[in-house]
Write a protein that holds these residues in place. Sequence first.
Motif, PDB file in Angstrom:
ATOM      1  N   GLY A 152      23.675  -0.966 -28.775  1.00 42.15           N
ATOM      2  CA  GLY A 152      24.235  -0.228 -27.648  1.00 42.15           C
ATOM      3  C   GLY A 152      24.235  -1.004 -26.354  1.00 42.15           C
ATOM      4  O   GLY A 152      24.797  -0.533 -25.361  1.00 42.15           O
ATOM      5  N   ARG A 164      30.188  -4.420 -26.908  1.00 41.54           N
ATOM      6  CA  ARG A 164      28.878  -3.773 -27.044  1.00 41.54           C
ATOM      7  C   ARG A 164      28.236  -4.198 -28.339  1.00 41.54           C
ATOM      8  O   ARG A 164      28.912  -4.538 -29.326  1.00 41.54           O
ATOM      9  CB  ARG A 164      29.030  -2.248 -27.047  1.00 41.54           C
ATOM     10  N   SER A 183      37.207  -0.312 -31.150  1.00 41.38           N
ATOM     11  CA  SER A 183      36.594  -0.233 -29.823  1.00 41.38           C
ATOM     12  C   SER A 183      37.248   0.862 -28.991  1.00 41.38           C
ATOM     13  O   SER A 183      38.481   0.960 -28.918  1.00 41.38           O
ATOM     14  CB  SER A 183      36.730  -1.576 -29.102  1.00 41.38           C
ATOM     15  N   THR A 225      34.498   0.199 -16.042  1.00 48.99           N
ATOM     16  CA  THR A 225      33.927   1.118 -17.015  1.00 48.99           C
ATOM     17  C   THR A 225      33.611   2.454 -16.345  1.00 48.99           C
ATOM     18  O   THR A 225      33.347   2.530 -15.147  1.00 48.99           O
ATOM     19  CB  THR A 225      32.648   0.542 -17.632  1.00 48.99           C
ATOM     20  N   GLY A 229      30.875  10.167 -21.288  1.00 45.62           N
ATOM     21  CA  GLY A 229      30.365  10.005 -22.646  1.00 45.62           C
ATOM     22  C   GLY A 229      29.044   9.284 -22.734  1.00 45.62           C
ATOM     23  O   GLY A 229      28.395   9.322 -23.783  1.00 45.62           O
ATOM     24  N   ALA A 231      28.449   6.145 -22.918  1.00 52.59           N
ATOM     25  CA  ALA A 231      28.438   4.921 -23.712  1.00 52.59           C
ATOM     26  C   ALA A 231      28.300   3.676 -22.850  1.00 52.59           C
ATOM     27  O   ALA A 231      27.711   2.682 -23.285  1.00 52.59           O
ATOM     28  CB  ALA A 231      29.719   4.838 -24.544  1.00 52.59           C
ATOM     29  N   PHE A 232      28.849   3.713 -21.651  1.00 52.44           N
ATOM     30  CA  PHE A 232      28.810   2.567 -20.741  1.00 52.44           C
ATOM     31  C   PHE A 232      28.321   3.043 -19.385  1.00 52.44           C
ATOM     32  O   PHE A 232      28.596   4.175 -18.977  1.00 52.44           O
ATOM     33  CB  PHE A 232      30.202   1.945 -20.584  1.00 52.44           C
ATOM     34  N   LEU A 272      21.649   4.650 -25.036  1.00 53.95           N
ATOM     35  CA  LEU A 272      23.092   4.724 -25.197  1.00 53.95           C
ATOM     36  C   LEU A 272      23.430   5.073 -26.634  1.00 53.95           C
ATOM     37  O   LEU A 272      22.798   4.584 -27.569  1.00 53.95           O
ATOM     38  CB  LEU A 272      23.734   3.379 -24.833  1.00 53.95           C
ATOM     39  N   PRO A 273      24.421   5.924 -26.860  1.00 56.36           N
ATOM     40  CA  PRO A 273      24.792   6.268 -28.232  1.00 56.36           C
ATOM     41  C   PRO A 273      25.406   5.079 -28.948  1.00 56.36           C
ATOM     42  O   PRO A 273      26.026   4.216 -28.330  1.00 56.36           O
ATOM     43  CB  PRO A 273      25.819   7.390 -28.039  1.00 56.36           C
ATOM     44  N   GLN A 274      25.221   5.042 -30.254  1.00 52.78           N
ATOM     45  CA  GLN A 274      25.788   3.964 -31.033  1.00 52.78           C
ATOM     46  C   GLN A 274      27.301   4.127 -31.128  1.00 52.78           C
ATOM     47  O   GLN A 274      27.824   5.240 -31.177  1.00 52.78           O
ATOM     48  CB  GLN A 274      25.185   3.940 -32.437  1.00 52.78           C
ATOM     49  N   LEU A 275      27.964   2.995 -31.099  1.00 46.65           N
ATOM     50  CA  LEU A 275      29.420   3.003 -31.194  1.00 46.65           C
ATOM     51  C   LEU A 275      29.816   3.069 -32.660  1.00 46.65           C
ATOM     52  O   LEU A 275      29.484   2.187 -33.454  1.00 46.65           O
ATOM     53  CB  LEU A 275      29.993   1.740 -30.558  1.00 46.65           C
TER      54      LEU A 275
END
Length: 298
Positions: A152, A164, A183, A225, A229, A231-232, A272-275
């Motif tokens: 993450g 990421r 992505s 960014t 969410g 994520a970033f 951070l959540p996994q992508l």
Amino acid sequence: MIRLSVPFRQALSRLTLPVMLMFSLGLVLIGRADQNFSDHLQIGLDDLLAPAYQLVDEPIEAVEHGGGIAGHLFDLDAENARLRAENATLLQWQGVAMALEAQNAALKASLNYVPSPAPHFFTGNVVADLGGVYARSVLVELPRSGEGDVVGAVAMDGRGVAGRVVDAGDRAARVLLITDLNSRVPVAIGPTGQPAMMAGTNGPDPALLYWAPGHPPAEGAVVLTSAVGGAFPPGLPVGVVHYDGQNDPEVLPLADLASLRLLRLFSYPVSLPQLTPIPHEAERVAAHAHARKQKHRS
């Protein structure tokens, strides 16, 4: 005090001029007889009067050159005047600084400002990628074991976001680049922060999706960014908006994705959540990109 009689004082006043004349005449005659007498007499007088000259000259020189007690007093007065002026200026700036500090504190309090957490980061070498699930990814050597969970983490080169970390071991981490088909990066466009989604197409430039209808992104607008969410982190530079031949907006990445040598991996304190890949959306984007290329060729 010795009191002289009037006749004696009168006689003395009458004799003064003749005596001085005789003394002068005598000096002239002696000077004629001895040529060096006047020089010796002048030297003797100079030696006799030299201490007196020195006593008189020292105070005058001290005043002229600013030395001594008088000159030092003049210097102290000028220095005090300069320091008083500087002190007044500093007091004014201190008042300005205190006012700005109070204003800044009031604004932070009204906005419930929370400072951004400082990320932990390290730099790793980019090594050859042997392929795998992702078409656009690279391997980054971890500098040492014990870095913790870097999955993450945001990968950046010297200019912008590159991707990421989606997988990590003890010695290497896999970075999914922003150009990969899987992505998805929530972004903010331009000075107003217009929300959109940046999606990879396996090509050199990711596409822009889901921007506000009727408000297309401006050519050359900066893409950052977004925190949507989680994520970033917000505000990281990604690229600039560009329109392709089909008049579709895409992002020209700031990172040099074609020749990555070093990457910095930033791990923020917030988990951070996994992508994860989105198969259906990825297929739709890929089909859309393929259709655009076919149309452009025809």
